[in-house]
Design a protein around this motif. Sequence first.
Motif, short mmCIF file in Angstrom:
data_model
loop_
_atom_site.label_atom_id
_atom_site.label_comp_id
_atom_site.label_asym_id
_atom_site.label_seq_id
_atom_site.Cartn_x
_atom_site.Cartn_y
_atom_site.Cartn_z
N GLY A 145 0.82 -1.21 0.00
CA GLY A 145 0.00 0.00 0.00
C GLY A 145 0.86 1.26 0.00
N THR A 146 0.29 2.34 -0.55
CA THR A 146 1.02 3.60 -0.59
C THR A 146 1.30 4.12 0.82
N THR A 147 0.35 3.93 1.73
CA THR A 147 0.57 4.38 3.11
C THR A 147 1.64 3.54 3.78
N GLY A 148 1.58 2.21 3.60
CA GLY A 148 2.58 1.34 4.21
C GLY A 148 3.97 1.63 3.69
N PHE A 176 5.08 12.24 -4.72
CA PHE A 176 4.60 11.97 -6.08
C PHE A 176 4.55 10.48 -6.37
N MET A 177 5.64 9.78 -6.03
CA MET A 177 5.83 8.42 -6.53
C MET A 177 5.48 7.34 -5.51
N VAL A 178 6.08 7.41 -4.33
CA VAL A 178 5.86 6.36 -3.33
C VAL A 178 4.46 6.48 -2.72
N SER A 179 4.04 7.71 -2.42
CA SER A 179 2.77 7.91 -1.73
C SER A 179 1.56 7.87 -2.65
N ALA A 429 -1.62 12.90 -6.03
CA ALA A 429 -0.34 13.53 -5.71
C ALA A 429 -0.36 15.03 -5.97
N ASN A 430 -1.43 15.58 -6.51
CA ASN A 430 -1.43 17.00 -6.89
C ASN A 430 -1.46 17.95 -5.70
N THR A 431 -2.00 17.49 -4.56
CA THR A 431 -2.05 18.34 -3.36
C THR A 431 -1.71 17.50 -2.14
N TYR A 432 -1.43 18.19 -1.04
CA TYR A 432 -1.13 17.48 0.20
C TYR A 432 -2.31 16.66 0.70
N ILE A 433 -3.53 17.07 0.37
CA ILE A 433 -4.71 16.37 0.90
C ILE A 433 -5.28 15.39 -0.11
N GLY A 434 -4.60 15.20 -1.26
CA GLY A 434 -5.14 14.34 -2.29
C GLY A 434 -5.13 12.87 -1.94
N ASN A 435 -4.21 12.44 -1.04
CA ASN A 435 -4.15 11.04 -0.64
C ASN A 435 -3.66 10.98 0.80
N ALA A 436 -4.07 9.95 1.51
CA ALA A 436 -3.83 9.87 2.95
C ALA A 436 -2.38 10.07 3.36
N PRO A 437 -1.40 9.40 2.72
CA PRO A 437 -0.03 9.52 3.22
C PRO A 437 0.66 10.84 2.87
N ASN A 438 0.10 11.64 1.96
CA ASN A 438 0.78 12.87 1.55
C ASN A 438 1.06 13.79 2.73
N PHE A 439 0.00 14.08 3.49
CA PHE A 439 0.15 15.00 4.61
C PHE A 439 0.99 14.38 5.72
N MET A 440 0.91 13.06 5.86
CA MET A 440 1.72 12.38 6.87
C MET A 440 3.20 12.52 6.55
#
Length: 479
Positions: A145-148, A176-179, A429-440
């Motif tokens: 998973g992207t978060t893991g 961009f890539m891992v998350s 990946a376009n914003t910090y809030i676009g996917n769960a792990p971005n902001f983390m």
Amino acid sequence: MKKILTFMSVVLAAVLALPANVWAAGSGEAAAQVPVWLCIPFAGLLLCIAVMPLVKGEWWEAHQPLVVGFWIAAMVLPFIAVYGAGKTVETVLECTVNDYLTFIILLFGLFCVSGNITMEGDFAGSPRINVGLLALGTLLSSCIGTTGASMLMVRPVIKMNSWRKRKSHIMVFFIFMVSNMGGCLTPIGDPPLLMGFMRGVPFFWSLHLLPMLLFNMAILLFAFYHLDKWAYRRDIAEGRKPDISKPGTEFRIDGLHNIVFLLMIVGAVILSGVLPGMPAFQDGAGNVKGIHIFGEVTLSFPALIEIAVILLAAWLSFRTTKQEIRRRNHFTWGAIKEVAVLFIGIFITMQPALMLLKSVGPELGLTQPSQLFWATGALSSFLDNTPTYLVFLTTAGTLGITSGIATSLGTVPAKLLSAISCGAVFMGANTYIGNAPNFMVKSISDENGVNMPSFFGYMLWSLAFLVPVFIIDTFVFFL
């Protein structure tokens, strides 16, 4: 004030750019049930997340819960006036119990387990090493998973580059890539694909997206390598150098037994997608069994099992790992607290926007892969990409096409399904809030001394590097 006016101009431009048939739908019965002005609290919360760290940083850090509470109240009270108290309670509980709860428990479990794994060695953060780390993390995302993958790789990447001054770009490309992009190959990789699997998309169908992933990886890693080489040479020219105290190449991983607990969490996520389809977890009407809470809100037994397994994995991880490992990882609770506070506000206040999207989605006239790629992606940049994916998957399933992937929502042509899947996964990946792990990842990077871009600053990075790649994707894969 200038930043606020700029943001509002961007919002206005986006609204005016909406297709005319959105507004036509807005005048109909479906959209009349979802007033557009109910989306203002969601926009207000996003505005605060974007602007407040720039204009009142210390105040923002100390008063985030109050600001989030204000915007939740600003959405809930008008929602009561429009829909009544019962519908409001049901809506808030539905997103809190069935969306936010499992979301934050998953993040919490991965945060705890990954914080108990540390990598030590004399690998320095050179451009070649960093390219290898990003490539490894990207491919790992579809496995855990992207978060893991993000939680497992973020601290080692930060550690290996701790000697460098110019390093924020490393974490931007990491997001961009891992998350994000790396999660496109399996339902484990990203929640939208798991929802597709639960609705009949074959488990290994997403491997069809491998050419797109490799294509994008090649472009982004090429750009990253040359950017990182430029920054690396400037750091070296200023006299900075890695602290390598021993000759040779030494590398070790401490807390490696936590991989077992990481796999427990991955297994729990897989079970949450498989168990609802088993007869033992369904009642006579085919509904998933669970604990009834209010109205039609039910906490399902598969979700309870997922939560229990994840919390057990986190507890076992802490019980079996020495505190020294967490100390070497600079482990604190700040990042998970910030994400928990901000995302409860995001999940609740975005409900009117999601309701509006669901009501007008089938009427937008989106029938081409390029249209679905950009529509799904643009909305996934700001809304939860899972319901956005489901809206457009449903839309594609109602087109009446008879050849393609048979799902419970209808037959969806492979090219349309690819476009929807890539839009939801890639453009998160376009914003910090676009996917769960971005902001983390941003929060952990900030805690460890990486000067991450602001909300708008990050969007400039995505506009400069991601959007051109997505335009190329459109011409190569979706026309």
